[in-house]
Design a protein around this motif. Structure first.
Motif, PDB file in Angstrom:
ATOM      1  N   ALA A   1      -6.051   2.775  -4.796  1.00  0.00           N
ATOM      2  CA  ALA A   1      -5.754   3.043  -3.168  1.00  0.00           C
ATOM      3  C   ALA A   1      -6.977   3.556  -2.151  1.00  0.00           C
ATOM      4  O   ALA A   1      -7.108   3.237  -1.086  1.00  0.00           O
ATOM      5  CB  ALA A   1      -4.470   3.838  -3.106  1.00  0.00           C
TER       6      ALA A   1
ATOM      7  N   ILE B   1      -9.272   0.575  -1.218  1.00  0.00           N
ATOM      8  CA  ILE B   1      -8.445  -0.139   0.034  1.00  0.00           C
ATOM      9  C   ILE B   1      -8.407   0.597   1.271  1.00  0.00           C
ATOM     10  O   ILE B   1      -8.871   0.047   2.237  1.00  0.00           O
ATOM     11  CB  ILE B   1      -7.059  -0.479  -0.446  1.00  0.00           C
TER      12      ILE B   1
ATOM     13  N   ARG C   1       2.633   1.364  -0.265  1.00  0.00           N
ATOM     14  CA  ARG C   1       2.355   0.562   1.159  1.00  0.00           C
ATOM     15  C   ARG C   1       1.211   1.291   1.887  1.00  0.00           C
ATOM     16  O   ARG C   1       1.371   2.368   2.332  1.00  0.00           O
ATOM     17  CB  ARG C   1       3.404  -0.086   1.841  1.00  0.00           C
TER      18      ARG C   1
ATOM     19  N   ILE D   1     -10.157  -6.110  -0.832  1.00  0.00           N
ATOM     20  CA  ILE D   1      -8.779  -6.072  -0.923  1.00  0.00           C
ATOM     21  C   ILE D   1      -7.801  -7.038  -1.410  1.00  0.00           C
ATOM     22  O   ILE D   1      -6.768  -6.602  -2.132  1.00  0.00           O
ATOM     23  CB  ILE D   1      -8.179  -5.903   0.807  1.00  0.00           C
TER      24      ILE D   1
ATOM     25  N   ALA E   1      -5.075  -5.718  -4.095  1.00  0.00           N
ATOM     26  CA  ALA E   1      -3.845  -5.324  -3.736  1.00  0.00           C
ATOM     27  C   ALA E   1      -2.990  -6.404  -4.385  1.00  0.00           C
ATOM     28  O   ALA E   1      -3.383  -7.549  -4.737  1.00  0.00           O
ATOM     29  CB  ALA E   1      -3.760  -5.451  -2.299  1.00  0.00           C
TER      30      ALA E   1
ATOM     31  N   TRP F   1      -1.205  -8.058   0.836  1.00  0.00           N
ATOM     32  CA  TRP F   1      -1.738  -7.723   1.809  1.00  0.00           C
ATOM     33  C   TRP F   1      -1.562  -8.455   2.957  1.00  0.00           C
ATOM     34  O   TRP F   1      -1.185  -9.823   2.894  1.00  0.00           O
ATOM     35  CB  TRP F   1      -3.125  -7.441   1.766  1.00  0.00           C
TER      36      TRP F   1
ATOM     37  N   ALA G   1      -1.760  -3.344   2.956  1.00  0.00           N
ATOM     38  CA  ALA G   1      -1.848  -3.503   1.468  1.00  0.00           C
ATOM     39  C   ALA G   1      -0.573  -3.067   0.745  1.00  0.00           C
ATOM     40  O   ALA G   1      -0.559  -1.838   0.943  1.00  0.00           O
ATOM     41  CB  ALA G   1      -2.992  -3.392   0.891  1.00  0.00           C
ATOM     42  N   GLU G   2      -0.381  -3.550  -0.315  1.00  0.00           N
ATOM     43  CA  GLU G   2       0.777  -3.002  -1.307  1.00  0.00           C
ATOM     44  C   GLU G   2       0.217  -2.911  -2.650  1.00  0.00           C
ATOM     45  O   GLU G   2      -0.211  -3.851  -3.214  1.00  0.00           O
ATOM     46  CB  GLU G   2       2.063  -3.807  -1.212  1.00  0.00           C
ATOM     47  N   LEU G   3       0.720  -1.807  -3.281  1.00  0.00           N
ATOM     48  CA  LEU G   3       0.184  -1.722  -4.614  1.00  0.00           C
ATOM     49  C   LEU G   3       1.527  -1.424  -5.368  1.00  0.00           C
ATOM     50  O   LEU G   3       2.240  -0.331  -5.201  1.00  0.00           O
ATOM     51  CB  LEU G   3      -0.646  -0.612  -4.970  1.00  0.00           C
TER      52      LEU G   3
END
Length: 148
Positions: free
Chosen positions: A49, A52, A84, A116, A120, A123, A140-142
């Motif tokens: 994170a 990113i 997010r 990214i 991710a 994204w 971006a989502e993890l």
């Protein structure tokens, strides 16, 4: 995978953190440091994170800067435990490409979106509300870390 949308479709947050930061190198550095501290307090891993956020905040400063305007960092953990990350800047007219291009090997920059995309799970870009679209959000989502 880049998904361009017009409005964020984020599920109801369980935990949320939002802050406005100056669109300067110092503000970008602070975004990374605040991300580390906030995720640590939530008991979430921070390394991916942080990377990113560093890229998105740096892009907001370099490509989304409007004099006198800040950028916004948002961190949200959803019911599904997805993190997010959102960075909103004041330049909707400068959206990133849907598919990042590989720079030449000699290029000193231009790899941020590729990074990214690699880090991710998802994204994309959300543009501000019509008709003016005064801003854009790169997100971006993890997904939640897997249990050991």
């Amino acid at each position: 995978m880049n998904q361009e949308t017009t409005r964020a479709q984020t599920p109801t947050p369980v935990q949320q953190f939002t802050i406005l930061l100056s669109a300067t190198r110092r503000g970008a550095r602070l975004a990374r440091l605040l991300t580390r501290e906030q995720l640590h307090s939530w008991g979430r891993p921070t390394e991916t994170a942080e990377q990113i956020v560093a890229e998105l905040a740096n892009n907001a400063v370099l490509h989304g800067h409007v004099p006198g305007r800040s950028f916004r960092l948002g961190l949200t953990i959803t019911v599904a435990k997805t993190l997010r990350i959102e960075v909103t800047d004041a330049r909707a007219d400068r959206s990133p490409p849907l598919h990042p291009r590989r720079p030449s090997p000699e290029a000193e920059s231009g790899r941020g979106l590729l990074l990214i995309e690699a880090l991710a799970d998802r994204w994309g870009t959300d543009l501000g509300p019509l008709p003016l679209r005064p801003c854009k959000t790169i997100w971006a989502e993890l997904d939640a870390p897997r249990e050991p």
